[in-house]
Motif scaffolding. Structure first.
Motif: not given
Length: 296
Positions: A155-158, A168-174, A205-211, A263-272
């Motif tokens: 899970a990273t934006r960079r 692979l998409g966006m990781i969304r949280s609640a 972590h996005p959850s920590v930043r959101w809170r 504002d807690s979303e992040t991207q999911l990446w598959l890397l090799t």
């Protein structure tokens, strides 16, 4: 009379390149020896022979270990190509038609492993029973550059630019509470809810930043080191916590207090690594994950 015979030049062989690559990846004699299945003194002598033959140092020695020089880094890049070619040759020699064999090392976090990767690998394994999987679940980034792993799911934006990647998409949280917990959104706003969070383990972590952004005065009652632990404690009714929707949506013991937190979303990446992505064993796993991992 001056001789017309040119002086013999030192030639690096596959064995020397293997030693050099192990040293470049680990930075220690002991670590390189462990990878190669030899003792540290054998590695030391091999490095000395190469340096004498090449007439210049390959590693800078310090108390922290061995740091590769520019020459060693350039040679290590070539050694990786040799390694990939040898792996491909061995796989081709051993494999039956349409059979994929070998070991694939995959690195991710425990949350992604349990929520997304394990179900995908469960589908893949019967199709390629000769594949062996080494799964490394950790919040620490394992290096694909040093080939500590073959595939990483992060899970990273960079994502690192030197790697081959696919989003692979966006990781969304609640925000969730336990199904049996009386906690409501009004309790959260009033500061009456106990928080369960990753503050010390993953402070960015996005959850920590959101809170911290929306509830700066809230202090966690339980600080834990994995999102799976957050989920388990929330499910027990011990407090509220921000969780990935893909992980929590099918758990009957959890109850969402909010929708997706933008504002807690992040991207999911598959890397090799670009040098190994075409190996059959890696391509089979990479391609399957790219096709089957889906986020809500």
């Amino acid at each position: 009379m001056k001789s017309s015979i040119a002086p013999t030049q030192y030639r690096l062989g596959a064995a020397e390149l293997e030693v050099l690559l192990a040293m470049a990846r680990t930075g220690t004699l002991a670590g390189a020896g462990e990878r190669l299945g030899v003792d540290a003194s054998t590695v030391f002598r091999a490095i000395q022979r190469m340096e004498r033959g090449l007439g210049q140092p390959l590693f800078e020695r310090s108390r922290a270990g061995y740091r590769a020089t520019d020459l060693a880094q350039a040679l290590a890049e070539q050694a990786e190509r040799v390694e990939a070619a040898l792996e491909a040759a061995r796989a081709a020699a051993q494999a039956q038609p349409e059979q994929v064999t070998g070991t694939v090392r995959l690195s991710t976090t425990d949350t992604l492993l349990h929520g997304l990767i394990a179900p995908a690998l469960q589908q893949l394994q019967p199709r390629h029973p000769a594949l062996v999987f080494e799964l490394h679940a950790s919040n620490e980034l394992v290096s694909l550059t040093r080939r500590d792993t073959d595939i990483a799911v992060r899970a990273t934006r960079r994502p690192p630019q030197h790697l081959v990647g696919r989003q692979l998409g966006m990781i969304r949280s609640a925000l969730y509470a336990g199904a049996s917990s009386p906690a409501q959104w009004s309790d959260v706003e009033a500061g009456r809810a106990a928080w369960i969070a990753l503050d010390d383990a993953i402070p960015d972590h996005p959850s920590v930043r959101w809170r911290r952004k929306h509830f700066p005065r809230a202090q966690p009652t339980f600080r834990v080191n994995t999102a799976l632990t957050v989920m388990e404690l929330v499910g027990r009714g011990m407090g509220i916590g921000v969780l990935p929707i893909f992980l929590a949506q099918h758990r009957s013991e959890l109850r969402p207090l909010t929708g997706s937190l933008e504002d807690s979303e992040t991207q999911l990446w598959l890397l090799t690594h670009p040098e190994s992505r075409h190996l059959r064993r890696i391509a089979a796993v990479y391609g399957h994950l790219a096709e089957t991992v889906q986020l809500p």
